[in-house]
Scaffold this motif. Sequence first.
Motif, mmCIF file in Angstrom:
data_model
loop_
_atom_site.group_PDB
_atom_site.id
_atom_site.type_symbol
_atom_site.label_atom_id
_atom_site.label_comp_id
_atom_site.label_asym_id
_atom_site.label_seq_id
_atom_site.Cartn_x
_atom_site.Cartn_y
_atom_site.Cartn_z
ATOM 1 N N GLU A 105 -17.047 -13.041 -21.034
ATOM 2 C CA GLU A 105 -17.363 -14.468 -21.078
ATOM 3 C C GLU A 105 -17.064 -15.113 -22.433
ATOM 4 O O GLU A 105 -17.024 -16.340 -22.532
ATOM 5 N N HIS A 106 -16.874 -14.291 -23.480
ATOM 6 C CA HIS A 106 -16.652 -14.840 -24.820
ATOM 7 C C HIS A 106 -15.413 -14.252 -25.491
ATOM 8 O O HIS A 106 -15.325 -14.225 -26.719
ATOM 9 N N ASN A 107 -14.494 -13.734 -24.675
ATOM 10 C CA ASN A 107 -13.230 -13.188 -25.196
ATOM 11 C C ASN A 107 -13.430 -12.107 -26.246
ATOM 12 O O ASN A 107 -12.657 -11.995 -27.206
ATOM 13 N N GLY A 108 -14.493 -11.321 -26.089
ATOM 14 C CA GLY A 108 -14.739 -10.209 -27.004
ATOM 15 C C GLY A 108 -15.306 -10.610 -28.347
ATOM 16 O O GLY A 108 -15.375 -9.779 -29.260
ATOM 17 N N GLN A 109 -15.744 -11.874 -28.471
ATOM 18 C CA GLN A 109 -16.294 -12.355 -29.738
ATOM 19 C C GLN A 109 -17.744 -12.809 -29.547
ATOM 20 O O GLN A 109 -18.033 -13.591 -28.648
ATOM 21 N N PHE A 110 -18.637 -12.312 -30.394
ATOM 22 C CA PHE A 110 -20.012 -12.800 -30.350
ATOM 23 C C PHE A 110 -20.018 -14.284 -30.721
ATOM 24 O O PHE A 110 -19.378 -14.680 -31.702
ATOM 25 N N PRO A 111 -20.721 -15.122 -29.964
ATOM 26 C CA PRO A 111 -20.778 -16.544 -30.320
ATOM 27 C C PRO A 111 -21.433 -16.735 -31.682
ATOM 28 O O PRO A 111 -22.441 -16.093 -31.988
ATOM 29 N N PRO A 112 -20.884 -17.621 -32.517
ATOM 30 C CA PRO A 112 -21.357 -17.776 -33.902
ATOM 31 C C PRO A 112 -22.528 -18.742 -34.033
ATOM 32 O O PRO A 112 -22.656 -19.432 -35.049
ATOM 33 N N ASP A 113 -23.395 -18.772 -33.028
ATOM 34 C CA ASP A 113 -24.486 -19.741 -33.038
ATOM 35 C C ASP A 113 -25.762 -19.096 -32.526
ATOM 36 O O ASP A 113 -25.741 -18.379 -31.509
ATOM 37 N N PHE A 114 -26.855 -19.346 -33.201
ATOM 38 C CA PHE A 114 -28.150 -18.750 -32.868
ATOM 39 C C PHE A 114 -28.533 -19.007 -31.413
ATOM 40 O O PHE A 114 -28.891 -18.079 -30.679
ATOM 41 N N ILE A 131 -27.990 -11.673 -36.399
ATOM 42 C CA ILE A 131 -26.534 -11.810 -36.237
ATOM 43 C C ILE A 131 -26.056 -13.150 -36.789
ATOM 44 O O ILE A 131 -25.049 -13.231 -37.504
ATOM 45 N N ALA A 132 -26.793 -14.222 -36.461
ATOM 46 C CA ALA A 132 -26.378 -15.560 -36.889
ATOM 47 C C ALA A 132 -26.365 -15.700 -38.407
ATOM 48 O O ALA A 132 -25.468 -16.328 -38.985
ATOM 49 N N SER A 133 -27.361 -15.104 -39.074
ATOM 50 C CA SER A 133 -27.426 -15.241 -40.532
ATOM 51 C C SER A 133 -26.551 -14.217 -41.247
ATOM 52 O O SER A 133 -25.849 -14.558 -42.203
ATOM 53 N N PHE A 134 -26.544 -12.973 -40.801
ATOM 54 C CA PHE A 134 -25.769 -11.931 -41.481
ATOM 55 C C PHE A 134 -24.260 -12.117 -41.263
ATOM 56 O O PHE A 134 -23.467 -11.901 -42.179
ATOM 57 N N SER A 135 -23.869 -12.500 -40.044
ATOM 58 C CA SER A 135 -22.441 -12.594 -39.722
ATOM 59 C C SER A 135 -21.861 -13.986 -39.966
ATOM 60 O O SER A 135 -20.721 -14.123 -40.393
ATOM 61 N N PHE A 136 -22.678 -15.024 -39.676
ATOM 62 C CA PHE A 136 -22.138 -16.384 -39.687
ATOM 63 C C PHE A 136 -22.855 -17.312 -40.673
ATOM 64 O O PHE A 136 -22.605 -18.504 -40.693
ATOM 65 N N LYS A 137 -23.777 -16.746 -41.457
ATOM 66 C CA LYS A 137 -24.500 -17.481 -42.504
ATOM 67 C C LYS A 137 -25.215 -18.730 -41.984
ATOM 68 O O LYS A 137 -25.299 -19.745 -42.682
ATOM 69 N N GLN A 138 -25.714 -18.619 -40.766
ATOM 70 C CA GLN A 138 -26.553 -19.700 -40.253
ATOM 71 C C GLN A 138 -27.933 -19.602 -40.900
ATOM 72 O O GLN A 138 -28.473 -18.510 -41.099
ATOM 73 N N THR A 139 -28.506 -20.751 -41.205
ATOM 74 C CA THR A 139 -29.803 -20.788 -41.887
ATOM 75 C C THR A 139 -30.932 -20.690 -40.872
ATOM 76 O O THR A 139 -31.604 -21.671 -40.545
ATOM 77 N N HIS A 180 -30.005 -22.203 -48.172
ATOM 78 C CA HIS A 180 -28.890 -22.537 -47.287
ATOM 79 C C HIS A 180 -27.602 -21.812 -47.666
ATOM 80 O O HIS A 180 -26.754 -21.571 -46.804
ATOM 81 N N GLN A 181 -27.449 -21.454 -48.909
ATOM 82 C CA GLN A 181 -26.201 -20.810 -49.330
ATOM 83 C C GLN A 181 -26.207 -19.304 -49.076
ATOM 84 O O GLN A 181 -25.139 -18.713 -48.870
ATOM 85 N N THR A 182 -27.386 -18.696 -49.096
ATOM 86 C CA THR A 182 -27.450 -17.231 -48.922
ATOM 87 C C THR A 182 -28.535 -16.845 -47.923
ATOM 88 O O THR A 182 -29.426 -16.047 -48.228
ATOM 89 N N PRO A 183 -28.482 -17.346 -46.702
ATOM 90 C CA PRO A 183 -29.496 -16.963 -45.706
ATOM 91 C C PRO A 183 -29.419 -15.490 -45.354
ATOM 92 O O PRO A 183 -30.432 -14.867 -45.022
ATOM 93 N N ASP A 184 -28.207 -14.931 -45.416
ATOM 94 C CA ASP A 184 -28.027 -13.522 -45.092
ATOM 95 C C ASP A 184 -28.775 -12.629 -46.084
ATOM 96 O O ASP A 184 -29.514 -11.713 -45.691
#
Length: 364
Positions: A105-114, A131-139, A180-184
Amino acid sequence: MNTEFQINLSKTFSTSLINWYEINKRDLPWRDTNNPYVIWLSEIILQQTRVQQGLPYFNKFLKTFPDIEAFANASEQDILKLWQGLGYYSRARNMLVCAKEVVNEHNGQFPPDFNQLLKLKGIGKYTAAAIASFSFKQTVPVLDGNVFRVLSRIYGIENDISETSSHKVFWNKAESLIPHQTPDKFNQAIMEFGALQCVPKSPNCNGCAFKTHCFAYKHGLQDVLPVKKKKVKKKIRHFNYFVIVHDDKVLVKERKTKDIWKGMYDFLLLETPDEQGFDQLMVNQAKFLSDLGNIVTSSSNFKHILTHQTIFAKFFVFSIDSRKDFGVIKRKFDLEEVETIALDTLPISRLMDKYLKKETNYLT
């Protein structure tokens, strides 16, 4: 929640915590990547599992399935066999469903949104935030036992963490602190701080950078916070296994009902409301089996503790001389026939594994 020093502490907490992390963090293989597959794998394995126990499983899974496509193409038995011994087997089954969803359903890619990650099978708020914070730096903050403990002690949050309504309080607090700059880094740091410094019992308060601001330290509440009042009531179960052998063959059954160890294999099972001896069991399966074969041995009582239940299990070994009678038993109880030497290739519970390692001379 105590507020007397929150304003001053909040200004320095994140920076100080990340500085502590850079000096004290453990060297773990999932820390040097932003690959969402690797992070997903590590986070699911480490749920309710200590790092020391989970690390060999992580390495084994990553070696066997180096990417999400390889994982998605595995069979459920392959996954359960690799997972064997970790417990909570529904996590393993959910991982396979999730991997297929990501691939199909996602072409082999984890969606980049929480919020999108939350829609995937087996991914809750904690794993989605990781996943959202470590991979995509979502806050977005992570909330696990370590985070609850650190925030509760330092900021004096006395809400009961066993209550779902309290999670919003902790979420809001963590969200107000995360940079916000380093949530990971912040999320990894606060979990690591709880795992290494602010531990459940006898925390290292003297060596803590936050002790002058810590509410629990100031008021001597390290053993009280976090508050957790709800206790899990454990169910007691009694399992009686019948190990039916003929020459070098043994009969097994895949567990398919909505119960523990679904998808794993064990022997013919009779569950009783209390502990029963062999004579009592004779009126049930044992009577039918003893008419067709001979009891070889019975095991000692195995005690197996799970989160919500404790199991007491005994194993009764029957030797069936007639191939015909062996087939009758197989059909009557809908069992599968395997070679005894192949038992260790099947996905089995830790209870079964303990038994097979201890009392199976008759199978060799």
